[in-house]
Design a protein around this motif. Structure first.
Motif, PDB file in Angstrom:
ATOM      1  N   PHE A  17       0.822  -1.191   0.000  1.00 41.01           N
ATOM      2  CA  PHE A  17       0.000   0.000   0.000  1.00 41.01           C
ATOM      3  C   PHE A  17       0.862   1.249   0.000  1.00 41.01           C
ATOM      4  CE2 PHE A  17      -2.919  -3.186   1.202  1.00 41.01           C
ATOM      5  CZ  PHE A  17      -4.130  -2.753   0.705  1.00 41.01           C
ATOM      6  N   VAL A  18       2.155   1.076  -0.349  1.00 43.45           N
ATOM      7  CA  VAL A  18       3.066   2.194  -0.502  1.00 43.45           C
ATOM      8  C   VAL A  18       3.414   2.321  -1.973  1.00 43.45           C
ATOM      9  CG1 VAL A  18       5.302   3.158   0.119  1.00 43.45           C
ATOM     10  CG2 VAL A  18       4.034   1.785   1.779  1.00 43.45           C
ATOM     11  N   PRO A  19       3.189   3.491  -2.613  1.00 45.95           N
ATOM     12  CA  PRO A  19       3.454   3.612  -4.041  1.00 45.95           C
ATOM     13  C   PRO A  19       4.927   3.484  -4.375  1.00 45.95           C
ATOM     14  CG  PRO A  19       2.830   5.737  -3.078  1.00 45.95           C
ATOM     15  CD  PRO A  19       2.649   4.715  -2.011  1.00 45.95           C
ATOM     16  N   ASN A  20       5.228   2.953  -5.574  1.00 43.48           N
ATOM     17  CA  ASN A  20       6.595   2.835  -6.064  1.00 43.48           C
ATOM     18  C   ASN A  20       6.979   4.172  -6.689  1.00 43.48           C
ATOM     19  OD1 ASN A  20       8.944   2.321  -7.557  1.00 43.48           O
ATOM     20  ND2 ASN A  20       8.363   0.166  -7.859  1.00 43.48           N
ATOM     21  N   TRP A  21       7.678   5.003  -5.922  1.00 43.53           N
ATOM     22  CA  TRP A  21       7.949   6.376  -6.348  1.00 43.53           C
ATOM     23  C   TRP A  21       8.801   6.440  -7.608  1.00 43.53           C
ATOM     24  CZ3 TRP A  21       4.909   9.746  -4.179  1.00 43.53           C
ATOM     25  CH2 TRP A  21       4.396   9.458  -2.915  1.00 43.53           C
ATOM     26  N   ARG A  22       9.794   5.568  -7.731  1.00 41.88           N
ATOM     27  CA  ARG A  22      10.641   5.605  -8.918  1.00 41.88           C
ATOM     28  C   ARG A  22       9.836   5.325 -10.179  1.00 41.88           C
ATOM     29  NH1 ARG A  22      16.165   2.374  -7.070  1.00 41.88           N
ATOM     30  NH2 ARG A  22      16.835   3.872  -5.468  1.00 41.88           N
ATOM     31  N   LEU A  23       8.965   4.315 -10.085  1.00 42.28           N
ATOM     32  CA  LEU A  23       8.140   3.972 -11.238  1.00 42.28           C
ATOM     33  C   LEU A  23       7.159   5.094 -11.549  1.00 42.28           C
ATOM     34  CD1 LEU A  23       7.369   1.924 -13.373  1.00 42.28           C
ATOM     35  CD2 LEU A  23       5.844   0.839 -11.719  1.00 42.28           C
ATOM     36  N   CYS A  24       6.595   5.693 -10.504  1.00 42.73           N
ATOM     37  CA  CYS A  24       5.635   6.781 -10.719  1.00 42.73           C
ATOM     38  C   CYS A  24       6.281   7.948 -11.452  1.00 42.73           C
ATOM     39  CB  CYS A  24       5.089   7.283  -9.371  1.00 42.73           C
ATOM     40  SG  CYS A  24       4.003   6.115  -8.541  1.00 42.73           S
ATOM     41  N   LEU A  25       7.464   8.356 -11.006  1.00 40.92           N
ATOM     42  CA  LEU A  25       8.138   9.504 -11.592  1.00 40.92           C
ATOM     43  C   LEU A  25       8.650   9.222 -12.992  1.00 40.92           C
ATOM     44  CD1 LEU A  25      10.096  10.714  -8.450  1.00 40.92           C
ATOM     45  CD2 LEU A  25       8.026  11.719  -9.425  1.00 40.92           C
ATOM     46  N   ALA A  26       8.823   7.936 -13.318  1.00 37.31           N
ATOM     47  CA  ALA A  26       9.341   7.579 -14.635  1.00 37.31           C
ATOM     48  C   ALA A  26       8.264   7.564 -15.703  1.00 37.31           C
ATOM     49  CB  ALA A  26      10.010   6.205 -14.573  1.00 37.31           C
ATOM     50  N   LEU A  27       6.983   7.655 -15.314  1.00 35.73           N
ATOM     51  CA  LEU A  27       5.895   7.580 -16.283  1.00 35.73           C
ATOM     52  C   LEU A  27       5.752   8.897 -17.045  1.00 35.73           C
ATOM     53  CD1 LEU A  27       3.175   5.705 -14.265  1.00 35.73           C
ATOM     54  CD2 LEU A  27       4.522   4.823 -16.151  1.00 35.73           C
ATOM     55  N   PRO A  28       5.151   8.862 -18.242  1.00 36.56           N
ATOM     56  CA  PRO A  28       4.942  10.079 -19.009  1.00 36.56           C
ATOM     57  C   PRO A  28       4.091  11.082 -18.243  1.00 36.56           C
ATOM     58  CG  PRO A  28       4.532   8.133 -20.356  1.00 36.56           C
ATOM     59  CD  PRO A  28       4.702   7.656 -18.944  1.00 36.56           C
ATOM     60  N   SER A  29       4.316  12.363 -18.512  1.00 35.58           N
ATOM     61  CA  SER A  29       3.601  13.411 -17.786  1.00 35.58           C
ATOM     62  C   SER A  29       2.108  13.349 -18.032  1.00 35.58           C
ATOM     63  CB  SER A  29       4.140  14.785 -18.201  1.00 35.58           C
ATOM     64  OG  SER A  29       3.997  14.973 -19.607  1.00 35.58           O
ATOM     65  N   SER A  30       1.676  12.871 -19.229  1.00 33.16           N
ATOM     66  CA  SER A  30       0.250  12.766 -19.508  1.00 33.16           C
ATOM     67  C   SER A  30      -0.424  11.773 -18.569  1.00 33.16           C
ATOM     68  CB  SER A  30       0.023  12.347 -20.965  1.00 33.16           C
ATOM     69  OG  SER A  30       0.638  11.100 -21.227  1.00 33.16           O
ATOM     70  N   MET A  31       0.266  10.668 -18.251  1.00 34.08           N
ATOM     71  CA  MET A  31      -0.265   9.709 -17.295  1.00 34.08           C
ATOM     72  C   MET A  31      -0.338  10.336 -15.908  1.00 34.08           C
ATOM     73  SD  MET A  31      -1.407   6.617 -16.789  1.00 34.08           S
ATOM     74  CE  MET A  31      -0.795   5.494 -18.047  1.00 34.08           C
ATOM     75  N   ALA A  32       0.689  11.092 -15.540  1.00 37.22           N
ATOM     76  CA  ALA A  32       0.693  11.760 -14.239  1.00 37.22           C
ATOM     77  C   ALA A  32      -0.454  12.753 -14.135  1.00 37.22           C
ATOM     78  CB  ALA A  32       2.035  12.461 -14.022  1.00 37.22           C
ATOM     79  N   ALA A  33      -0.726  13.469 -15.226  1.00 34.32           N
ATOM     80  CA  ALA A  33      -1.828  14.426 -15.229  1.00 34.32           C
ATOM     81  C   ALA A  33      -3.167  13.715 -15.035  1.00 34.32           C
ATOM     82  CB  ALA A  33      -1.825  15.216 -16.535  1.00 34.32           C
ATOM     83  N   SER A  34      -3.328  12.572 -15.691  1.00 37.21           N
ATOM     84  CA  SER A  34      -4.572  11.802 -15.544  1.00 37.21           C
ATOM     85  C   SER A  34      -4.739  11.313 -14.111  1.00 37.21           C
ATOM     86  CB  SER A  34      -4.573  10.610 -16.506  1.00 37.21           C
ATOM     87  OG  SER A  34      -4.566  11.033 -17.845  1.00 37.21           O
TER      88      SER A  34
END
Length: 434
Positions: A17-34
């Motif tokens: 239940f802890v997010p994988n920060w490295r994977l999150c930051l590596a995703l495209p900005s459009s996914m982050a915006a969604s």
């Protein structure tokens, strides 16, 4: 396939239940915006209809440019979300055979079903996202803030807004608040159990205290009477599926004891329970207008309307017109009119007949079977569907704003994460074979 699904179950049980920060930051900005728009949508759901409507539309629009048609169709089929889209389609088509109904009323009838068209899009998004856990954090945090404010306004009623005269319900209404609080309380049961098994007792006790706080608020502050039915069913299903048999029977006895204690201690709980029996006893014996009596009258008339057009129904947006016509020249209960018969099946049957009912139940059954597994996300999806089915016996909760969005987002999140894990295992197995 069975091997892959079993491995998904194990993986879901061990999900952090802890997010994988490295994977999150590596995703495209459009996914982050969604993902950001998704968080705002779910956090605003218990508070604001307007904010939720705006950001849910922006969320769906932000996903659309990334959709690949072949993958989207595959997601639609595998998640069984095509039935949700079909429910919107029949609502749209129903505008064509709604006689004696204005086009404004027909379009208003379509509006509650638009969110079902978004379900395949949201599932597609969650299937690709690594930030799905943020959605859960956002909703739980939002409901926790509302919980604290509910307790404050219950203790100090003068702080309750002028527009809402009921202490303990600072925003929206007690039905939506009960739906959100009950879902949080029951969904938390899975991580609590897993934390206990992992011997992370402090965190388990913290979540247990939060879950109990939601249930106590329902018992002593504000309670939708429908919650008296769906909360025990939801808790029973969790115990039946996840607790050892010896512990399960003890939990039932403990629940009965605590429920009895709460009933004796809480005037709110007693009043809400007794009012159901009192109001139903008056129906037929008098012409007095009561909440339960109106429901029974709505159901009686809705069955008559359904028999008049059993195959395709009377068309989208026809409910209000039919009730207005039936109330003409009547008095008391018979003179009451409504645009919502307070039963999901009857609401669908009146407008779209047996065709609509087949689609509705195919959607519910398909999703229940899809979530028939162990692990957090199967549990989340399953219990969201169960809550909606039970509450929809006494309300049209698929078409109501907060319960309907809880259903769409909860099912989409759970289905997307399950598909993501299946795909991850398939890629892993394929790489190993090569």
């Amino acid at each position: 396939m069975e091997n892959k699904l079993s491995r998904v179950t194990v993986d879901a049980k061990q999900a952090s239940f802890v997010p994988n920060w490295r994977l999150c930051l590596a995703l495209p900005s459009s996914m982050a915006a969604s993902d950001f728009l998704a968080c705002i949508t779910v956090a605003s759901l218990p508070w604001s209809t307007t904010i939720t409507s705006i950001f849910s539309a922006l969320w769906a629009l932000s996903v659309c440019p990334r959709i690949r048609i072949k993958e989207f169709v595959d997601t639609l089929v595998r998640s069984r979300s095509g039935f949700a889209a079909a429910l919107f389609a029949v609502a749209l088509a129903g505008t064509l055979w709604a006689t004696d109904v204005s086009w404004a009323a027909r379009l208003r009838g379509v509006n509650p079903s638009v969110k079902f068209l978004m379900m395949p899009i949201l599932i597609y998004h969650f299937q690709k996202s690594s930030r799905a856990i943020w959605i859960l954090y956002a909703f739980l945090s939002s409901c926790t803030v509302l919980l604290m404010l509910s307790w404050i306004t219950a203790v100090v009623p003068s702080l309750t807004s002028i527009a809402n005269l009921q202490p303990g319900v600072p925003v929206k209404n007690y039905i939506d608040q009960s739906q959100s609080f009950a879902l949080c309380a029951v969904v938390l049961a899975w991580p609590i159990l897993e934390l206990i098994r992992s011997r992370k007792i402090n965190l388990a006790l913290l979540l247990l205290a939060l879950s109990v706080a939601f249930l106590v608020n329902l018992s002593f502050v504000a309670l939708a009477r429908t919650a008296l039915i769906y909360v025990p069913i939801m808790l029973f299903l969790f115990g039946a599926f996840y607790l050892p048999r010896s512990f399960f029977y003890g939990a039932i006895a403990c629940f009965v004891f605590l429920a009895g204690t709460a009933w004796l201690a809480s005037s709110t709980l007693r009043d809400r329970t007794n009012s159901i029996l009192l109001e139903y006893s008056k129906y037929g014996a008098s012409n007095e207008i009561t909440s339960a009596g109106m429901r029974l009258e709505y159901w009686r008339k809705s069955l008559i309307f359904f028999r008049e057009a059993p195959v395709l129904g009377h068309g989208t947006g026809s409910v209000q017109t039919l009730f207005d016509r039936a109330a003409h020249g009547q008095t008391g209960l018979a003179a009451q009119t409504i645009s919502n018969p307070h039963n999901q099946t009857l609401n669908v049957a009146v407008q779209w007949g047996s065709v609509g009912c087949v689609i509705l139940y195919a959607m519910w059954i398909g999703q229940l079977t899809f979530f028939a597994g162990s692990g957090f996300y199967p549990w989340l999806g399953f219990i969201v569907v169960v809550q909606n089915i039970v509450s929809s016996l006494f309300n049209s909760h698929l078409f109501d704003f907060v319960p309907g969005w809880l259903y769409v987002i909860g099912v989409s999140l759970a289905a997307g994460m399950i598909l993501q894990r299946v795909d991850g295992i398939a890629r892993h197995d394929g790489g190993g074979e090569r």
